[in-house]
Motif scaffolding. Structure first.
Motif, PDB file in Angstrom:
ATOM      1  N   LYS A  93       8.739   9.475  -5.469  1.00 22.24           N
ATOM      2  CA  LYS A  93       8.377  10.252  -4.271  1.00 22.24           C
ATOM      3  C   LYS A  93       9.537  11.128  -3.825  1.00 22.24           C
ATOM      4  O   LYS A  93       9.346  12.301  -3.493  1.00 22.24           O
ATOM      5  CB  LYS A  93       7.941   9.339  -3.120  1.00 22.24           C
ATOM      6  N   LEU A  94      10.740  10.574  -3.817  1.00 24.15           N
ATOM      7  CA  LEU A  94      11.907  11.346  -3.396  1.00 24.15           C
ATOM      8  C   LEU A  94      12.087  12.583  -4.271  1.00 24.15           C
ATOM      9  O   LEU A  94      12.165  13.714  -3.782  1.00 24.15           O
ATOM     10  CB  LEU A  94      13.166  10.478  -3.447  1.00 24.15           C
ATOM     11  N   PHE A  95      12.130  12.382  -5.578  1.00 18.18           N
ATOM     12  CA  PHE A  95      12.405  13.502  -6.478  1.00 18.18           C
ATOM     13  C   PHE A  95      11.285  14.541  -6.442  1.00 18.18           C
ATOM     14  O   PHE A  95      11.534  15.743  -6.314  1.00 18.18           O
ATOM     15  CB  PHE A  95      12.609  13.012  -7.916  1.00 18.18           C
ATOM     16  N   CYS A  96      10.050  14.083  -6.563  1.00 19.65           N
ATOM     17  CA  CYS A  96       8.935  15.025  -6.723  1.00 19.65           C
ATOM     18  C   CYS A  96       8.633  15.807  -5.455  1.00 19.65           C
ATOM     19  O   CYS A  96       8.304  16.995  -5.521  1.00 19.65           O
ATOM     20  CB  CYS A  96       7.687  14.295  -7.201  1.00 19.65           C
ATOM     21  N   THR A  97       8.760  15.166  -4.292  1.00 18.82           N
ATOM     22  CA  THR A  97       8.476  15.899  -3.056  1.00 18.82           C
ATOM     23  C   THR A  97       9.598  16.880  -2.714  1.00 18.82           C
ATOM     24  O   THR A  97       9.343  17.950  -2.157  1.00 18.82           O
ATOM     25  CB  THR A  97       8.212  14.941  -1.877  1.00 18.82           C
ATOM     26  N   GLU A  98      10.827  16.513  -3.050  1.00 21.58           N
ATOM     27  CA  GLU A  98      11.929  17.474  -2.890  1.00 21.58           C
ATOM     28  C   GLU A  98      11.792  18.612  -3.905  1.00 21.58           C
ATOM     29  O   GLU A  98      12.012  19.781  -3.594  1.00 21.58           O
ATOM     30  CB  GLU A  98      13.279  16.765  -3.056  1.00 21.58           C
ATOM     31  N   MET A  99      11.411  18.249  -5.124  1.00 22.70           N
ATOM     32  CA  MET A  99      11.238  19.240  -6.193  1.00 22.70           C
ATOM     33  C   MET A  99      10.185  20.285  -5.837  1.00 22.70           C
ATOM     34  O   MET A  99      10.390  21.491  -5.999  1.00 22.70           O
ATOM     35  CB  MET A  99      10.863  18.515  -7.492  1.00 22.70           C
ATOM     36  N   VAL A 100       9.033  19.845  -5.314  1.00 24.79           N
ATOM     37  CA  VAL A 100       7.957  20.804  -5.027  1.00 24.79           C
ATOM     38  C   VAL A 100       8.368  21.758  -3.915  1.00 24.79           C
ATOM     39  O   VAL A 100       7.969  22.929  -3.908  1.00 24.79           O
ATOM     40  CB  VAL A 100       6.626  20.096  -4.696  1.00 24.79           C
ATOM     41  N   GLY A 101       9.206  21.285  -2.978  1.00 25.35           N
ATOM     42  CA  GLY A 101       9.714  22.184  -1.943  1.00 25.35           C
ATOM     43  C   GLY A 101      10.534  23.316  -2.544  1.00 25.35           C
ATOM     44  O   GLY A 101      10.395  24.486  -2.163  1.00 25.35           O
ATOM     45  N   LYS A 102      11.367  22.976  -3.528  1.00 24.22           N
ATOM     46  CA  LYS A 102      12.199  24.000  -4.193  1.00 24.22           C
ATOM     47  C   LYS A 102      11.340  24.944  -5.032  1.00 24.22           C
ATOM     48  O   LYS A 102      11.554  26.160  -5.048  1.00 24.22           O
ATOM     49  CB  LYS A 102      13.258  23.323  -5.075  1.00 24.22           C
ATOM     50  N   VAL A 103      10.362  24.383  -5.743  1.00 29.51           N
ATOM     51  CA  VAL A 103       9.492  25.202  -6.594  1.00 29.51           C
ATOM     52  C   VAL A 103       8.666  26.167  -5.748  1.00 29.51           C
ATOM     53  O   VAL A 103       8.509  27.346  -6.094  1.00 29.51           O
ATOM     54  CB  VAL A 103       8.575  24.300  -7.457  1.00 29.51           C
TER      55      VAL A 103
ATOM     56  N   SER B 254       0.832  -1.208   0.000  1.00 23.71           N
ATOM     57  CA  SER B 254       0.000   0.000   0.000  1.00 23.71           C
ATOM     58  C   SER B 254       0.863   1.254   0.000  1.00 23.71           C
ATOM     59  O   SER B 254       0.558   2.232  -0.685  1.00 23.71           O
ATOM     60  CB  SER B 254      -0.920   0.009   1.222  1.00 23.71           C
ATOM     61  N   LEU B 255       1.949   1.238   0.781  1.00 25.12           N
ATOM     62  CA  LEU B 255       2.815   2.414   0.852  1.00 25.12           C
ATOM     63  C   LEU B 255       3.526   2.658  -0.476  1.00 25.12           C
ATOM     64  O   LEU B 255       3.667   3.803  -0.908  1.00 25.12           O
ATOM     65  CB  LEU B 255       3.833   2.264   1.981  1.00 25.12           C
ATOM     66  N   ALA B 256       3.973   1.595  -1.142  1.00 21.10           N
ATOM     67  CA  ALA B 256       4.660   1.766  -2.436  1.00 21.10           C
ATOM     68  C   ALA B 256       3.721   2.410  -3.452  1.00 21.10           C
ATOM     69  O   ALA B 256       4.099   3.343  -4.167  1.00 21.10           O
ATOM     70  CB  ALA B 256       5.166   0.424  -2.953  1.00 21.10           C
ATOM     71  N   ARG B 257       2.494   1.939  -3.510  1.00 15.68           N
ATOM     72  CA  ARG B 257       1.511   2.531  -4.424  1.00 15.68           C
ATOM     73  C   ARG B 257       1.234   3.983  -4.029  1.00 15.68           C
ATOM     74  O   ARG B 257       1.170   4.879  -4.872  1.00 15.68           O
ATOM     75  CB  ARG B 257       0.212   1.717  -4.374  1.00 15.68           C
ATOM     76  N   GLY B 258       1.087   4.188  -2.717  1.00 18.30           N
ATOM     77  CA  GLY B 258       0.810   5.529  -2.219  1.00 18.30           C
ATOM     78  C   GLY B 258       1.920   6.521  -2.519  1.00 18.30           C
ATOM     79  O   GLY B 258       1.670   7.713  -2.698  1.00 18.30           O
ATOM     80  N   ARG B 259       3.158   6.034  -2.585  1.00 20.50           N
ATOM     81  CA  ARG B 259       4.284   6.920  -2.855  1.00 20.50           C
ATOM     82  C   ARG B 259       4.210   7.517  -4.255  1.00 20.50           C
ATOM     83  O   ARG B 259       4.554   8.680  -4.457  1.00 20.50           O
ATOM     84  CB  ARG B 259       5.602   6.164  -2.641  1.00 20.50           C
TER      85      ARG B 259
END
Length: 387
Positions: A322-332, A240-245
């Motif tokens: 999840k790693l890339f996109c959540t870090e990316m949105v913080g920068k954006v 469930s967590l993998a899909r949720g990520r």
């Protein structure tokens, strides 16, 4: 294989986009001020089938797969994240446990009500001493005759204040060679001994409700054990967590797109010394970095979702996305505030809300640090096995 063809999905996506941008975006301030999603928006959300869009059609859902799910998630991310939070657990980490691991009887009992929004399901995994890694779980479930008795405390549980059903992870034995000893139980919110604490006061995501949940001698029948097996739990959590990520990554892309759109609109119209600030090259450079991040994130999310659906990669790719996109949105979001200048630091300005809201995306469903361990460790172990 999705139950909905691309031709049939197109109008669903268009309707969701229209709903988000014309009905929810204009009321973001109301959601923020009241710390709640208005009842009429919740009602319309349920009528559109959004409480069960990822639940199979045989149980009353829309039956969308993860490739389609992420397209919707990118639209949900465009507005207050409280909207998605309201029905996210029904479709995601809680609902998918039942879809993939529930017994036929459990599916009959709960899934149609979850898909319609009549029941709000809550995923009770995180604890004071066990967050991104479920192996540290301390909540216990002890067999007593035909029943199970659950004791423990859960923390930061999404939708706990409004939940009708808790999908509860509990340890039934110490971890051993046969597995981690974690099982999953379906616990109705009105169960004796179950206490939901006061609503958490958070940095952001106003209107998205979380709270502590305490279980003191909560007794459930054997039929509450998901899948009828003690050993289903950990696997259910990880799947469930993998899909949720991947879903959270898509949500991040939607929020980043909104931050970018707000930035471009502001830069094109705000003036400094008689010149639109968007004409300044340093401002254009910040916008370029935002656009690059958004486009890279969108492509990555779509690729990770396709790999998940095909079965090609259900572990590394979700963590990468999840790693890339959540870090990316913080920068954006940070750049969005920077371009807005002092205005971007003011409450009631969308980029200020976005800046606070997206900070949580790097923490839940596995922190960025946990994603790095999954990616790096996974690649190394795969290579070692091949040698």
């Amino acid at each position: 294989m999705s139950e909905v063809s691309p031709e049939d999905f197109a109008p669903i996506l268009a309707q969701v986009r229209r709903f988000v941008r014309t009905r929810v975006v204009p009321r973001e301030q109301e959601i923020l001020d009241s710390d709640a999603v208005p009842a009429d928006i919740r009602k319309q959300t349920a009528e559109m089938g959004l409480f069960g869009y990822a639940i199979p059609q045989e149980w009353g859902g829309l039956g969308l797969d993860l490739v389609q799910d992420v397209e919707l998630a990118m639209e949900f991310g465009y507005t207050s994240l409280a909207l998605r939070s309201m029905f996210g657990t029904n479709n995601g980490i809680a609902g998918q446990v039942l879809v993939n691991y529930g017994t036929e009887e459990q599916k009959q009992r709960w899934l149609a009500a979850i898909a319609s929004g009549a029941v709000v399901a809550s995923f009770a995994l995180t604890e004071p001493g066990a967050g991104s890694n479920p192996a540290g779980l301390r909540t216990k479930a002890v067999r007593d005759g035909d029943d199970w008795v659950i004791d423990g405390q859960k923390r930061f549980i999404t939708n706990a204040p409004s939940a009708d059903l808790f999908v509860v992870f509990a340890r039934t034995r110490p971890a051993d060679d046969s597995g981690p000893g974690i099982a999953v139980f379906l616990v109705p919110a009105d169960s004796e001994g179950l206490y939901v604490g006061p609503k958490d006061k958070k940095m952001g995501q106003e209107g998205a409700l979380t709270a502590d949940v305490t279980f003191t001698g909560v007794r459930v029948p054997a039929s509450a054990l998901v899948g009828g097996s003690e050993d289903v739990g950990y696997r259910a959590a990880m799947t469930s967590l993998a899909r949720g990520r991947v879903h959270i990554a898509a949500l991040a892309v939607g929020s980043a797109q909104r931050a970018l759109d707000e930035t471009v609109a502001y830069a094109a119209s705000a003036r400094q010394g008689g010149t639109a600030i968007g004409d300044f090259q340093l401002v254009q450079a910040m916008i370029a970095d935002q656009q690059t991040g958004v486009m890279a994130g969108r492509a990555l999310v779509r690729d990770a979702a396709a790999q998940y659906v095909s079965g090609a990669d259900r572990r590394i790719a979700p963590s990468v996305a999840k790693l890339f996109c959540t870090e990316m949105v913080g920068k954006v979001a940070d750049l969005a505030v920077q371009v807005h200048g002092g205005t971007g630091y003011m409450r009631d300005v969308p980029v200020e809300r976005i800046y606070r809201e997206v900070r949580l995306l790097r923490l839940y469903e596995g922190t960025s640090e946990i994603q790095r361990l999954i990616i790096g460790g996974g690649l190394v172990r795969t290579e070692q096995k091949s040698q």
